[in-house]
Design a protein around this motif. Structure first.
Motif, short mmCIF file in Angstrom:
data_model
loop_
_atom_site.label_atom_id
_atom_site.label_comp_id
_atom_site.label_asym_id
_atom_site.label_seq_id
_atom_site.Cartn_x
_atom_site.Cartn_y
_atom_site.Cartn_z
N GLU A 58 43.85 37.76 32.76
CA GLU A 58 43.64 36.43 33.31
C GLU A 58 43.39 36.49 34.81
O GLU A 58 42.52 35.79 35.35
CB GLU A 58 44.84 35.54 33.00
CG GLU A 58 44.71 34.09 33.48
CD GLU A 58 43.66 33.34 32.68
OE1 GLU A 58 43.13 32.33 33.22
OE2 GLU A 58 43.33 33.75 31.55
N LEU A 59 44.14 37.35 35.48
CA LEU A 59 43.95 37.50 36.94
C LEU A 59 42.57 38.05 37.24
O LEU A 59 41.90 37.59 38.19
CB LEU A 59 45.03 38.41 37.51
CG LEU A 59 46.45 37.82 37.59
CD1 LEU A 59 47.45 38.88 38.06
CD2 LEU A 59 46.47 36.63 38.54
N VAL A 60 42.16 39.02 36.44
CA VAL A 60 40.83 39.58 36.67
C VAL A 60 39.75 38.51 36.44
O VAL A 60 38.80 38.38 37.21
CB VAL A 60 40.62 40.81 35.74
CG1 VAL A 60 39.16 41.28 35.81
CG2 VAL A 60 41.53 41.95 36.17
N ARG A 61 39.92 37.75 35.35
CA ARG A 61 38.94 36.70 35.06
C ARG A 61 38.91 35.64 36.16
O ARG A 61 37.85 35.16 36.58
CB ARG A 61 39.28 36.07 33.70
CG ARG A 61 38.21 35.09 33.23
CD ARG A 61 38.43 34.70 31.77
NE ARG A 61 39.73 34.08 31.53
CZ ARG A 61 40.73 34.72 30.94
NH1 ARG A 61 40.60 35.95 30.52
NH2 ARG A 61 41.89 34.10 30.75
N ARG A 62 40.09 35.26 36.60
CA ARG A 62 40.13 34.26 37.68
C ARG A 62 39.56 34.80 38.99
O ARG A 62 38.93 34.07 39.74
CB ARG A 62 41.57 33.78 37.87
CG ARG A 62 42.07 32.93 36.73
CD ARG A 62 43.40 32.32 37.05
NE ARG A 62 43.87 31.45 35.96
CZ ARG A 62 45.00 30.74 35.99
NH1 ARG A 62 45.78 30.81 37.08
NH2 ARG A 62 45.34 29.99 34.96
N GLN A 63 39.80 36.04 39.22
CA GLN A 63 39.25 36.63 40.44
C GLN A 63 37.73 36.62 40.38
O GLN A 63 37.07 36.30 41.36
CB GLN A 63 39.78 38.06 40.61
CG GLN A 63 39.34 38.71 41.93
CD GLN A 63 39.94 40.09 42.09
OE1 GLN A 63 40.64 40.57 41.18
NE2 GLN A 63 39.68 40.74 43.22
N ASP A 64 37.22 36.96 39.19
CA ASP A 64 35.76 36.93 39.04
C ASP A 64 35.21 35.51 39.21
O ASP A 64 34.19 35.29 39.89
CB ASP A 64 35.37 37.47 37.66
CG ASP A 64 35.70 38.96 37.51
OD1 ASP A 64 35.83 39.63 38.56
OD2 ASP A 64 35.83 39.43 36.36
N SER A 66 36.64 33.05 40.84
CA SER A 66 36.80 32.62 42.23
C SER A 66 35.74 33.24 43.12
O SER A 66 35.22 32.59 44.03
CB SER A 66 38.20 32.96 42.73
OG SER A 66 38.39 34.37 42.71
N GLN A 67 35.39 34.47 42.84
CA GLN A 67 34.31 35.10 43.61
C GLN A 67 32.98 34.37 43.35
O GLN A 67 32.21 34.12 44.28
CB GLN A 67 34.20 36.58 43.24
CG GLN A 67 35.36 37.44 43.77
CD GLN A 67 35.24 38.88 43.35
OE1 GLN A 67 34.31 39.25 42.63
NE2 GLN A 67 36.18 39.74 43.82
N ALA A 68 32.76 34.01 42.05
CA ALA A 68 31.52 33.29 41.76
C ALA A 68 31.53 31.91 42.43
O ALA A 68 30.50 31.46 42.95
CB ALA A 68 31.37 33.14 40.24
N ALA A 69 32.71 31.23 42.36
CA ALA A 69 32.81 29.92 43.01
C ALA A 69 32.62 30.04 44.52
O ALA A 69 31.98 29.19 45.15
CB ALA A 69 34.15 29.27 42.68
#
Length: 368
Positions: A58-64, A66-69
């Protein structure tokens, strides 16, 4: 031989025996409990491991995301900067155009005000001209109808115009209209109808010089051939002899003397006459008298229609004098004609129409 029971052995208590056998029973239970605890620990460790793995994912997905956002926000910020620069340029252009429109609007308002001012002046001039023409017509005809019509028309025009600048003029028009309506206006049509009725009655009015059947004495009416003679009383039977003949002679002599006396009285009439010329009028003169009265009544009617009340009053007074002089005042028709003429004389009077001074003053103030 059977062994005798040992009382000492039987007397050993049961708990002590159970206590000696408990260690052998606790070991399997402890082993089972340890196994269960180990299994629970393993399950908990596996759950914790899987939860940790899920958290990492989940952290990895959110990091990705957030980077896209963040990348998208950077792009949008760049677009916003470009849009703001374009907007600033457009706002500057709009400010310039707004200033130009404001200048044009001011010029247009000045033009509208000048046009409205000229329109107000036209309205004021038209109303004043119509009122002055109505005043001239009123002074010529003596009627308040032209002035009332002009004031009503001015009021309706001001109501449709709805200009606050001319509200004072409208209030002045309403006041003058109420004052003009308050005066008593001569009803010319009703007076003309009354005069026409008198003209119709002129041919039926009895003259003083004509024979008045209602005013003659009873003897004169009996003496006229057109009247039926009164029934004679039944004659008494004549007695034979000289007395009877003498009574017949007396009766005949009385009848003859009565007829002679009636004829003598019919030849003489005593009447009080204030104007002797009324009794000396010939039939052809009576015809011209009636026609003269009709002409005077028609002249009075024309004078009423043209609002010349003094001329009408003069003709009506002359007509009343002729009726009193030449016609029989005891007749109902003569009395009715006199009453109609007196009513016309009382109502046909010049009325002073008030001037619309308030309206003229308000128009003069509005035209400045």
């Amino acid at each position: 031989m059977s062994e005798l029971p040992n009382p000492l052995q039987d007397a050993v208590p049961q708990p002590l025996a159970a206590a000696t056998s408990r260690p052998s029973m606790l070991m399997p239970a402890l082993a089972a409990g340890l196994a269960v605890c180990t299994l629970v620990a393993l399950v908990l460790a596996w759950q914790s491991n899987s939860r940790l793995r899920n958290l990492e994912q989940e952290l990895v997905r959110r990091q990705d995301s957030s980077q896209a956002a963040a990348q998208e926000a950077a792009n949008q910020a760049k677009q916003s900067q470009d849009l703001s620069r374009d907007t600033a340029a457009k706002v500057a252009l709009l400010d310039a155009r707004l200033a130009e429109v404001s200048l044009q609007r001011g010029q247009l308002e000045e033009l509208i005000q000048s046009m409205s001012r000229s329109r107000d002046e036209n309205v004021v001039g038209d109303i004043e001209a119509s009122l002055r023409v109505a005043l001239q017509q009123t002074s010529i005809t003596g009627s308040a109808e032209p002035l009332v019509a002009a004031l009503k028309q001015a009021d309706e025009r001001l109501v449709r115009y709805k200009q606050p600048r001319l509200e004072g003029v409208r209030r002045a028009v309403v006041r003058d209209l109420d004052r003009v309506k308050a005066i008593s206006v001569v009803d010319v049509s009703t007076l003309s109808i009354k005069l026409d009725e008198v003209v119709r009655l002129v041919d039926e009015l009895p003259l003083l010089s004509a024979a008045d059947k209602a005013g003659e004495p009873a003897v004169a009416r009996q003496a006229r051939p057109d009247t039926k003679p009164a029934p004679k009383p039944a004659a008494k039977p004549i007695e034979p002899g000289m007395a009877g003949w003498w009574e017949l002679v007396q009766q005949r002599w009385g009848e003859t003397a009565g007829l002679a006396w009636q004829e003598a009285k019919s030849l003489l009439r005593v009447t009080r006459i204030n104007h002797p010329e009324a009794m000396l009028m010939a039939p052809e003169q009576a015809y011209f008298l009636r026609e003269n009265i009709k002409l005077r009544l028609l002249n009075a009617r024309l004078a009423l229609l043209s609002r010349q009340f003094e001329t009408a009053q003069s003709d009506l007074r002359d007509t009343l004098g002729m009726l009193d002089r030449y016609f029989d005042a005891r007749s109902r028709k003569v009395a009715a004609a006199n009453e109609l003429l007196r009513q016309v004389v009382g109502q046909a009077r010049q009325v002073a129409v008030p001037r619309p001074d308030d309206t003229l003053a308000a128009l003069a103030a509005a035209g400045r």
